[in-house]
Design a protein around this motif. Structure first.
Motif, PDB file in Angstrom:
ATOM      1  N   PHE A  24      -3.714  -7.098 -14.670  1.00 25.68           N
ATOM      2  CA  PHE A  24      -3.717  -5.961 -13.733  1.00 25.68           C
ATOM      3  C   PHE A  24      -2.347  -5.880 -13.072  1.00 25.68           C
ATOM      4  CE2 PHE A  24      -8.071  -4.933 -14.166  1.00 25.68           C
ATOM      5  CZ  PHE A  24      -8.752  -6.119 -14.331  1.00 25.68           C
ATOM      6  N   ALA A  25      -2.078  -4.738 -12.443  1.00 25.49           N
ATOM      7  CA  ALA A  25      -0.759  -4.505 -11.821  1.00 25.49           C
ATOM      8  C   ALA A  25      -0.501  -5.495 -10.691  1.00 25.49           C
ATOM      9  CB  ALA A  25      -0.720  -3.071 -11.271  1.00 25.49           C
ATOM     10  N   ALA A  26       0.792  -5.703 -10.417  1.00 24.13           N
ATOM     11  CA  ALA A  26       1.183  -6.564  -9.294  1.00 24.13           C
ATOM     12  C   ALA A  26       0.652  -5.964  -7.993  1.00 24.13           C
ATOM     13  CB  ALA A  26       2.708  -6.652  -9.248  1.00 24.13           C
ATOM     14  N   GLY A  27       0.416  -6.841  -7.023  1.00 22.02           N
ATOM     15  CA  GLY A  27       0.005  -6.363  -5.696  1.00 22.02           C
ATOM     16  C   GLY A  27      -1.493  -6.243  -5.524  1.00 22.02           C
ATOM     17  N   GLY A  28      -2.259  -6.429  -6.623  1.00 22.08           N
ATOM     18  CA  GLY A  28      -3.723  -6.349  -6.487  1.00 22.08           C
ATOM     19  C   GLY A  28      -4.304  -7.735  -6.249  1.00 22.08           C
TER      20      GLY A  28
END
Ligand code: MLT
Length: 312
Positions: A24-28
């Protein structure tokens, strides 16, 4: 010769940087768990653990990348409950959730929160249910793609209220949160790891938690069971995986470093702040995780089939 070389190989492992794929994308929330665990594991393994975010298709693109990686212990996957729902959701999956991996261990149990943009017109969950049903063609639901935890929670929610909402997929609930904060999307069900600070700072509205009992760090939030959806329960777990065929002594080294991370004071403190629980040691062994993953696949497949949801 192979046995001897494997033993020698395992003895010296790791001799270089390890890549931890986060699907999944960074920051999640998955990324957050990975960075905390990876940092601690690199200390005990004596080699860098770098995070590589490979988002898309609810985590199945990142999982496929690791399934095909060399089984040498230098590429691992940090995934979550999506590892157990993808088999029922994706009929053309290019890997087998159980047989393409060596489970290294279970990491966390994470509650989910039902949240909305801060000016969503409902003061409690009952009002939210009424509003969503009355405005079903208008309300938008954010998730991280079919197969994500936010998708699973949304699927259970829409089945429970017998109402399909427009869903807006993101490569992770990190980017989804940005749009929720900006008011570009209406509601989301996401892990406390990602929502706790935004809830406490009043930047988003929270209506309940998806666990059987209330969450200590968000104790004024009712469970959805209390708030109007009887027996609504979903919690996210995170697991660590290596590609099938990774030598057992290497898996054991990774498992040992993971267990150390789960006892690491910094990791435990950070998890506690985020409403995330590290699992008890007994549940974190490779064999325990394999059995747990199989049980989760068996649990979610009929529920997903009954909901008639699939990705392709
Ligand atoms: C999910 O919904 O599966 C996760 O929150 C995605 C993420 O960790 O970004």
């Amino acid at each position: 010769a192979l046995v001897a070389s494997t033993a020698a190989y395992a003895q010296s492992y790791p001799t270089k940087t390890i890549t931890m794929i986060v699907p999944f994308a960074a920051g999640g929330p998955t990324d957050t768990v990975a960075r905390l665990v990876g940092q601690s594991m690199s200390k005990s393994l004596g080699q860098q653990v770098i995070i590589e975010n490979v988002g898309g298709a609810g985590g199945t693109i990142g999982a496929a990348r690791v399934a095909k990686a060399d089984p040498d212990g230098y590429t691992v996957l940090l995934h979550h409950i999506g590892q157990s729902t993808a088999p029922a959701l994706y009929r053309k999956l290019t890997y087998n959730a159980l047989d393409s991996f060596e489970p290294v261990g279970l990491i966390t149990d994470v509650p989910m929160t039902f949240v909305a943009r801060k000016d969503f017109p409902a003061k409690d969950f009952k009002e939210l249910l009424a509003y969503v049903k009355a405005n079903k063609n208008k309300v938008t639901y954010a998730n991280a793609g079919v197969g994500s935890a936010s998708h699973l929670c949304g699927m259970l929610f829409m089945s429970a209220i017998d109402t399909d909402l427009t869903t807006v997929p993101y490569k992770g609930t990190g980017p989804a949160m940005n749009d929720l904060l900006g008011g570009q999307v209406d509601i989301m069900c996401d892990q406390t790891t990602n929502t706790t600070s935004q809830i406490k700072s009043g930047k988003i509205k929270a209506y309940g938690v998806t666990t059987k009992s209330r969450v200590a760090s968000l104790s004024d939030l009712p469970t959805l069971h209390e708030a109007g959806l009887p027996n609504f329960e979903v919690a996210v777990w995170h697991g660590l995986y290596a590609p099938k065929g990774t030598p057992k002594p290497v898996v054991d080294s990774l498992s040992k470093a993971l267990q150390t991370a789960l006892k690491d004071a910094t990791v435990k403190q950070r998890f506690a702040e985020l409403g995330t629980e590290p699992v008890a040691e007994a549940r974190a062994t490779p064999d325990a995780h394999r059995a747990f993953l199989k049980a989760e696949i068996d649990k979610w497949s009929p529920i997903i089939k009954k909901a008639g949801v699939y990705a392709d």
